[in-house]
Design a protein around this motif. Structure first.
Motif, PDB file in Angstrom:
ATOM      1  N   GLN A   1       0.832  -1.198   0.000  1.00 43.06           N
ATOM      2  CA  GLN A   1       0.000   0.000   0.000  1.00 43.06           C
ATOM      3  C   GLN A   1       0.867   1.249   0.000  1.00 43.06           C
TER       4      GLN A   1
ATOM      5  N   TRP B   1       2.257   1.862  -3.495  1.00 43.04           N
ATOM      6  CA  TRP B   1       1.279   2.479  -4.406  1.00 43.04           C
ATOM      7  C   TRP B   1       1.112   3.964  -4.117  1.00 43.04           C
ATOM      8  N   GLU B   2       0.987   4.311  -2.833  1.00 39.60           N
ATOM      9  CA  GLU B   2       0.780   5.711  -2.458  1.00 39.60           C
ATOM     10  C   GLU B   2       1.954   6.578  -2.919  1.00 39.60           C
TER      11      GLU B   2
ATOM     12  N   ARG C   1       1.979   7.094  -6.727  1.00 40.25           N
ATOM     13  CA  ARG C   1       0.992   8.065  -7.174  1.00 40.25           C
ATOM     14  C   ARG C   1       1.434   9.491  -6.831  1.00 40.25           C
TER      15      ARG C   1
ATOM     16  N   GLU D   1      -5.558   6.404   7.102  1.00 40.79           N
ATOM     17  CA  GLU D   1      -6.292   7.188   6.114  1.00 40.79           C
ATOM     18  C   GLU D   1      -7.686   7.529   6.628  1.00 40.79           C
TER      19      GLU D   1
ATOM     20  N   HIS E   1      -6.907   8.628  -0.504  1.00 43.87           N
ATOM     21  CA  HIS E   1      -6.782   7.871  -1.754  1.00 43.87           C
ATOM     22  C   HIS E   1      -7.592   8.497  -2.874  1.00 43.87           C
ATOM     23  N   ASP E   2      -8.724   9.089  -2.543  1.00 46.31           N
ATOM     24  CA  ASP E   2      -9.508   9.775  -3.576  1.00 46.31           C
ATOM     25  C   ASP E   2      -8.681  10.853  -4.255  1.00 46.31           C
TER      26      ASP E   2
ATOM     27  N   LEU F   1      -5.358  10.885  -4.457  1.00 44.45           N
ATOM     28  CA  LEU F   1      -4.271  10.274  -5.208  1.00 44.45           C
ATOM     29  C   LEU F   1      -4.761   9.605  -6.487  1.00 44.45           C
ATOM     30  N   GLU F   2      -6.011   9.200  -6.515  1.00 41.95           N
ATOM     31  CA  GLU F   2      -6.559   8.546  -7.709  1.00 41.95           C
ATOM     32  C   GLU F   2      -6.984   9.553  -8.772  1.00 41.95           C
TER      33      GLU F   2
END
Length: 262
Positions: free
Chosen positions: A31, A34-35, A38, A93, A101-102, A104-105
């Motif tokens: 995780q 991925w963070e 991004r 989070e 995450h919203d 980062l997406e």
């Protein structure tokens, strides 16, 4: 005698507890990978020089996830799903710490303040990671099965922490000092709460796997609560101080690989 070394040795020696430990660790590292990837892709133009370091941070986290997966494979074990109450990164989070995450997406650049928030959050969580790996390194650096992995991950976590200190000090000199201190304090207080909750959840599951007695389980839970009380009172301060590290430009070189694991 109940000690950190004996406790982890017991977890290490039992297939199911070791399986849970590595699965939780691998999930958290993946995780984090991925963070960071991004964030590196979304760094604002004014801070593009920072992108390779953030990407290196993410690559290290991915490498750690592969290492934990390889340790499982070496024992002939498959990973297990990470219980939600033990998911450290998800719970952080949910507590509003770090970048959602919203965000980062979404395919739009981050702001400089977003980068400051990311670095402050990382400075806190990397403090925890560095300390935990230092503990494992102290007791298991020469272990035939996990020693090499422990040494490699510990070195990386120390590099991550040094990088956070150095970059935050650079942003503080650029006028972000108050925002940094505010975010560091908020992140530290939230992290120690999440760390307590995750520690209790992990130990409860380990206790069921290993058949701990009620008195032993209660003693471990009391120890976790005592550590949280100390951190809530004063220990959080170690997570918010900033000093120029001995390791300068710790993430400025090429990624270190782990061919023996991955």
């Amino acid at each position: 005698m109940l000690s950190a070394k004996s406790l982890f040795q017991e977890i290490l020696d039992h297939d199911e507890s070791f399986r849970l430990f590595c699965s939780i660790a691998a999930g958290g590292e993946a995780q984090g990978g991925w963070e960071n990837a991004r964030i590196a892709a979304l760094v604002p133009q004014s801070e593009r020089a920072l992108a390779p370091k953030i990407a290196r941070h993410g690559a290290d986290e991915d490498k750690h996830g592969r290492i934990f997966a390889a340790l499982l494979k070496k024992r002939g074990l498959d990973p297990v799903p990470v219980p939600p109450e033990t998911d450290y990164t998800m719970l952080l989070e949910r507590g509003g710490i770090g970048l959602a995450h919203d965000r980062l997406e979404a395919d739009r650049p981050l702001t400089v303040q977003d980068i400051v928030t990311y670095l402050a959050h990382s400075r806190v969580t990397e403090q925890r990671a560095s300390e935990q790996m230092a503990l494992l390194r102290r007791h298991f650096a020469d272990h035939p099965d996990i020693g090499r992995a422990v040494r490699m991950i510990s070195d990386d976590e120390d590099n991550h922490l040094a990088y956070c200190h150095e970059e935050l000090l650079r942003f503080a000199r650029a006028g972000h000092g108050r925002a940094i201190q505010r975010t560091l304090r908020e992140s530290a207080l939230a992290e120690i709460r999440v760390h307590r909750d995750v520690s209790l959840a992990v130990m409860a599951r380990m206790g069921r796997i290993l058949g701990w007695s009620r008195p032993r389980a209660a003693l471990l839970a009391a120890g976790i609560h005592a550590v949280h009380a100390w951190e809530r009172f004063a220990g959080w301060r170690r997570m918010v101080s900033l000093t120029m590290p001995e390791r300068r430009d710790a993430l400025g070189g090429p990624e270190t690989t782990a061919p023996e694991f991955a």
